[in-house]
Design a protein around this motif. Structure first.
Motif, PDB file in Angstrom:
ATOM      1  N   ALA A 123       0.765  -1.250  -0.080  1.00 41.30           N
ATOM      2  CA  ALA A 123       0.043   0.087  -0.142  1.00 41.30           C
ATOM      3  C   ALA A 123       0.866   1.263  -0.009  1.00 41.30           C
ATOM      4  CB  ALA A 123      -0.873   0.098   1.174  1.00 41.30           C
ATOM      5  N   THR A 124       0.157   2.427  -0.738  1.00 37.75           N
ATOM      6  CA  THR A 124       0.713   3.740  -0.466  1.00 37.75           C
ATOM      7  C   THR A 124       0.230   4.261   0.646  1.00 37.75           C
ATOM      8  OG1 THR A 124       1.237   4.135  -2.804  1.00 37.75           O
ATOM      9  CG2 THR A 124       0.820   6.020  -1.477  1.00 37.75           C
ATOM     10  N   GLU A 125       0.891   5.074   1.641  1.00 32.33           N
ATOM     11  CA  GLU A 125       0.588   5.929   2.802  1.00 32.33           C
ATOM     12  C   GLU A 125       0.243   7.117   2.575  1.00 32.33           C
ATOM     13  OE1 GLU A 125       2.055   6.589   7.291  1.00 32.33           O
ATOM     14  OE2 GLU A 125       3.061   5.145   5.834  1.00 32.33           O
ATOM     15  N   LEU A 126      -0.757   7.831   3.189  1.00 31.79           N
ATOM     16  CA  LEU A 126      -1.037   9.230   3.256  1.00 31.79           C
ATOM     17  C   LEU A 126      -1.201   9.425   4.843  1.00 31.79           C
ATOM     18  CD1 LEU A 126      -1.725  12.032   1.993  1.00 31.79           C
ATOM     19  CD2 LEU A 126      -3.996  11.434   2.322  1.00 31.79           C
ATOM     20  N   ALA A 127       0.003  10.209   5.428  1.00 28.63           N
ATOM     21  CA  ALA A 127       0.085  10.558   6.654  1.00 28.63           C
ATOM     22  C   ALA A 127      -0.265  11.941   7.020  1.00 28.63           C
ATOM     23  CB  ALA A 127       1.690  10.143   7.030  1.00 28.63           C
ATOM     24  N   VAL A 128      -1.157  12.085   7.838  1.00 27.67           N
ATOM     25  CA  VAL A 128      -1.575  13.557   8.253  1.00 27.67           C
ATOM     26  C   VAL A 128      -1.370  13.805   9.880  1.00 27.67           C
ATOM     27  CG1 VAL A 128      -3.620  14.949   8.461  1.00 27.67           C
ATOM     28  CG2 VAL A 128      -3.554  13.381   6.532  1.00 27.67           C
ATOM     29  N   VAL A 129      -0.611  14.954  10.149  1.00 27.30           N
ATOM     30  CA  VAL A 129      -0.320  15.005  11.564  1.00 27.30           C
ATOM     31  C   VAL A 129      -1.474  15.725  12.266  1.00 27.30           C
ATOM     32  CG1 VAL A 129       1.226  16.418  13.124  1.00 27.30           C
ATOM     33  CG2 VAL A 129       2.211  15.314  11.370  1.00 27.30           C
ATOM     34  N   VAL A 130      -1.925  15.258  13.433  1.00 25.50           N
ATOM     35  CA  VAL A 130      -3.191  15.877  13.913  1.00 25.50           C
ATOM     36  C   VAL A 130      -2.697  16.374  15.374  1.00 25.50           C
ATOM     37  CG1 VAL A 130      -4.762  14.273  12.930  1.00 25.50           C
ATOM     38  CG2 VAL A 130      -3.798  13.417  15.041  1.00 25.50           C
ATOM     39  N   GLN A 131      -1.580  16.256  15.837  1.00 24.22           N
ATOM     40  CA  GLN A 131      -0.975  16.783  16.995  1.00 24.22           C
ATOM     41  C   GLN A 131       0.354  16.985  17.123  1.00 24.22           C
ATOM     42  OE1 GLN A 131      -2.506  14.949  20.857  1.00 24.22           O
ATOM     43  NE2 GLN A 131      -0.507  15.413  21.816  1.00 24.22           N
ATOM     44  N   GLY A 132       1.008  18.011  17.453  1.00 26.67           N
ATOM     45  CA  GLY A 132       2.198  18.232  17.309  1.00 26.67           C
ATOM     46  C   GLY A 132       3.086  18.446  15.916  1.00 26.67           C
ATOM     47  N   SER A 133       4.210  18.030  16.013  1.00 26.96           N
ATOM     48  CA  SER A 133       5.127  18.031  14.656  1.00 26.96           C
ATOM     49  C   SER A 133       5.756  16.833  14.544  1.00 26.96           C
ATOM     50  CB  SER A 133       5.970  19.141  14.485  1.00 26.96           C
ATOM     51  OG  SER A 133       5.324  20.556  14.891  1.00 26.96           O
ATOM     52  N   VAL A 134       5.845  16.287  13.266  1.00 27.23           N
ATOM     53  CA  VAL A 134       6.582  14.847  12.787  1.00 27.23           C
ATOM     54  C   VAL A 134       7.447  15.460  11.660  1.00 27.23           C
ATOM     55  CG1 VAL A 134       6.146  12.653  12.024  1.00 27.23           C
ATOM     56  CG2 VAL A 134       4.455  13.591  13.749  1.00 27.23           C
ATOM     57  N   VAL A 135       8.799  15.055  11.824  1.00 26.22           N
ATOM     58  CA  VAL A 135       9.731  14.972  10.837  1.00 26.22           C
ATOM     59  C   VAL A 135       9.587  13.489  10.099  1.00 26.22           C
ATOM     60  CG1 VAL A 135      12.130  15.391  10.298  1.00 26.22           C
ATOM     61  CG2 VAL A 135      11.007  16.450  12.058  1.00 26.22           C
ATOM     62  N   THR A 136       9.438  13.464   8.850  1.00 29.35           N
ATOM     63  CA  THR A 136       9.321  12.332   7.883  1.00 29.35           C
ATOM     64  C   THR A 136      10.864  12.306   7.183  1.00 29.35           C
ATOM     65  OG1 THR A 136       8.412  13.273   5.967  1.00 29.35           O
ATOM     66  CG2 THR A 136       6.946  12.641   8.158  1.00 29.35           C
ATOM     67  N   SER A 137      10.969  11.095   6.593  1.00 32.37           N
ATOM     68  CA  SER A 137      12.167  10.744   5.872  1.00 32.37           C
ATOM     69  C   SER A 137      11.628   9.548   4.797  1.00 32.37           C
ATOM     70  CB  SER A 137      13.491  10.343   6.608  1.00 32.37           C
ATOM     71  OG  SER A 137      14.397   9.741   5.797  1.00 32.37           O
ATOM     72  N   MET A 138      11.970   9.716   3.636  1.00 38.10           N
ATOM     73  CA  MET A 138      11.563   8.700   2.533  1.00 38.10           C
ATOM     74  C   MET A 138      12.822   8.634   1.599  1.00 38.10           C
ATOM     75  SD  MET A 138       8.429   8.352  -0.015  1.00 38.10           S
ATOM     76  CE  MET A 138       8.525   9.892  -0.874  1.00 38.10           C
ATOM     77  N   MET A 144      12.605  14.722   3.038  1.00 34.97           N
ATOM     78  CA  MET A 144      12.442  15.002   4.266  1.00 34.97           C
ATOM     79  C   MET A 144      11.423  16.080   4.235  1.00 34.97           C
ATOM     80  SD  MET A 144      15.865  14.804   6.492  1.00 34.97           S
ATOM     81  CE  MET A 144      14.750  14.371   7.861  1.00 34.97           C
ATOM     82  N   THR A 145      10.352  16.017   5.368  1.00 33.71           N
ATOM     83  CA  THR A 145       9.318  17.058   5.526  1.00 33.71           C
ATOM     84  C   THR A 145       9.217  17.217   7.085  1.00 33.71           C
ATOM     85  OG1 THR A 145       7.527  15.433   5.672  1.00 33.71           O
ATOM     86  CG2 THR A 145       7.988  16.376   3.325  1.00 33.71           C
ATOM     87  N   THR A 146       8.822  18.186   7.343  1.00 30.29           N
ATOM     88  CA  THR A 146       8.570  18.741   8.883  1.00 30.29           C
ATOM     89  C   THR A 146       6.905  19.044   8.518  1.00 30.29           C
ATOM     90  OG1 THR A 146      10.634  19.501   9.210  1.00 30.29           O
ATOM     91  CG2 THR A 146       8.910  20.203  10.498  1.00 30.29           C
ATOM     92  N   LEU A 147       6.254  18.162   9.183  1.00 23.32           N
ATOM     93  CA  LEU A 147       4.775  18.277   9.100  1.00 23.32           C
ATOM     94  C   LEU A 147       4.169  18.865  10.350  1.00 23.32           C
ATOM     95  CD1 LEU A 147       3.600  14.658   7.429  1.00 23.32           C
ATOM     96  CD2 LEU A 147       4.326  16.931   6.274  1.00 23.32           C
ATOM     97  N   ASN A 148       3.536  19.845  10.329  1.00 21.27           N
ATOM     98  CA  ASN A 148       2.887  20.331  11.564  1.00 21.27           C
ATOM     99  C   ASN A 148       1.434  20.025  11.707  1.00 21.27           C
ATOM    100  OD1 ASN A 148       5.074  21.917  12.624  1.00 21.27           O
ATOM    101  ND2 ASN A 148       4.828  23.243  10.804  1.00 21.27           N
ATOM    102  N   GLN A 149       0.400  20.397  12.453  1.00 20.87           N
ATOM    103  CA  GLN A 149      -0.731  19.884  12.681  1.00 20.87           C
ATOM    104  C   GLN A 149      -1.398  20.202  11.158  1.00 20.87           C
ATOM    105  OE1 GLN A 149      -3.420  21.905  15.549  1.00 20.87           O
ATOM    106  NE2 GLN A 149      -4.292  20.020  16.073  1.00 20.87           N
ATOM    107  N   PHE A 150      -1.933  19.031  10.556  1.00 19.74           N
ATOM    108  CA  PHE A 150      -2.970  19.055   9.489  1.00 19.74           C
ATOM    109  C   PHE A 150      -2.200  19.152   8.304  1.00 19.74           C
ATOM    110  CE2 PHE A 150      -6.074  20.936  12.909  1.00 19.74           C
ATOM    111  CZ  PHE A 150      -6.652  19.698  13.248  1.00 19.74           C
ATOM    112  N   ASP A 151      -0.991  19.028   8.264  1.00 20.90           N
ATOM    113  CA  ASP A 151      -0.048  18.879   7.410  1.00 20.90           C
ATOM    114  C   ASP A 151      -0.057  17.349   6.907  1.00 20.90           C
ATOM    115  OD1 ASP A 151       0.365  21.580   7.132  1.00 20.90           O
ATOM    116  OD2 ASP A 151       2.521  21.359   8.166  1.00 20.90           O
ATOM    117  N   ALA A 152       0.190  17.214   5.442  1.00 22.44           N
ATOM    118  CA  ALA A 152       0.427  15.683   5.221  1.00 22.44           C
ATOM    119  C   ALA A 152       1.550  15.363   4.210  1.00 22.44           C
ATOM    120  CB  ALA A 152      -1.023  15.285   4.422  1.00 22.44           C
TER     121      ALA A 152
END
Length: 258
Positions: free
Chosen positions: A129-144, A161-169
């Motif tokens: 599967a492909t994943e769509l990730a949405v931050v709902v609390q805090g911040s998350v740094v992603t690496s792919m 790399m991305t830095t996702l804040n609340q409601f970023d995807a």
């Protein structure tokens, strides 16, 4: 002729359309009430899981009528399903066709990741599967790392790399190696949606070192780890991610474990 009569009587005896005989000659419709009562689910009697029963149902309607008979079968609580692990840095709770049978044959799945301060979801892949990730609390740094051949101009592997804040995807392609970590001192939560109810997860380091001592592998390469254990992942994660975890530990006054 006699044998035909016996066969006919047997078929009538086991037919779901056989009505009860009228009482005292009555032809009231109450004599046919049994016809509207659903028969017991024969799949359940075989000891099959609900997921297997849904798979073997002739139609979606049959699955709902005979297997997913409770309204609670259509409710999934990510909080209630938390087990308090398996790692020290947080927990990812999956909703797939095994944990949530109502998803069977739907083509969708989901997960919620709860990451503690500086918590790290180690590099992994989703094989189906492909994943769509949405931050709902805090911040998350992603690496792919998408796949071979995705390089920078100098020929080195490109890390997205991305830095996702609340409601970023962001999106993680099927089969890509990716990871997430919480760069802050407060908990972070993100929701992951998948285009499969059986998306699967393979932790890269655990699969790579599957032949080594199991206890050592589990201790070093848990699915989610505390940022304090970042040194145990040296060589398994990118320098960009390692640097980010180090900065988080310093900011949050968390001492690394050796």
């Amino acid at each position: 002729m006699h044998s035909r009569s016996i066969i006919a009587a047997s078929l009538l005896a086991f037919s779901p359309f056989t009505a009860a005989a009228p009482v005292n000659g009555s032809t009231s419709s109450s004599a046919y009430t049994a016809q509207a009562t659903p028969t017991a689910n024969p799949l359940a009697a075989l000891g099959l899981s609900k997921t297997a029963q849904v798979f073997l149902s002739d139609s979606r309607a049959d699955a709902i009528n005979n297997v997913l008979t409770s309204n609670d079968d259509f409710k999934f609580s990510f909080v209630d399903k938390k087990k308090g692990g398996p790692g020290e840095g947080g927990e990812v709770v999956p909703a797939n066709r095994k944990t949530f049978p109502a998803l069977t044959n739907s083509g969708v799945g989901a997960a919620v990741a709860f990451l503690d301060a500086c918590g790290f979801n180690t590099p992994h892949v989703h094989p189906r599967a492909t994943e769509l990730a949405v931050v709902v609390q805090g911040s998350v740094v992603t690496s792919m790392f998408p796949e071979n051949g995705v390089n920078l101009t100098d020929g080195t592997r490109r890390e997205i790399m991305t830095t996702l804040n609340q409601f970023d995807a962001t999106v993680f392609y099927q089969g890509s190696v990716h990871s997430q970590f919480n760069p802050n001192c407060e908990p972070a939560v993100f929701v992951a949606a998948f285009n499969s109810e059986d998306f699967g997860t393979g932790q890269v380091a655990q699969e790579l070192f599957a032949g080594s001592d199991e206890e050592l592998t589990a201790a070093i390469f848990g699915n989610q780890i505390s940022g304090a254990d970042v040194d145990k992942l040296r060589g398994q994660i990118s320098e960009n991610v390692a640097r980010g975890v180090e900065e988080c530990l310093t900011k949050c006054n968390i001492t690394k474990r050796k």
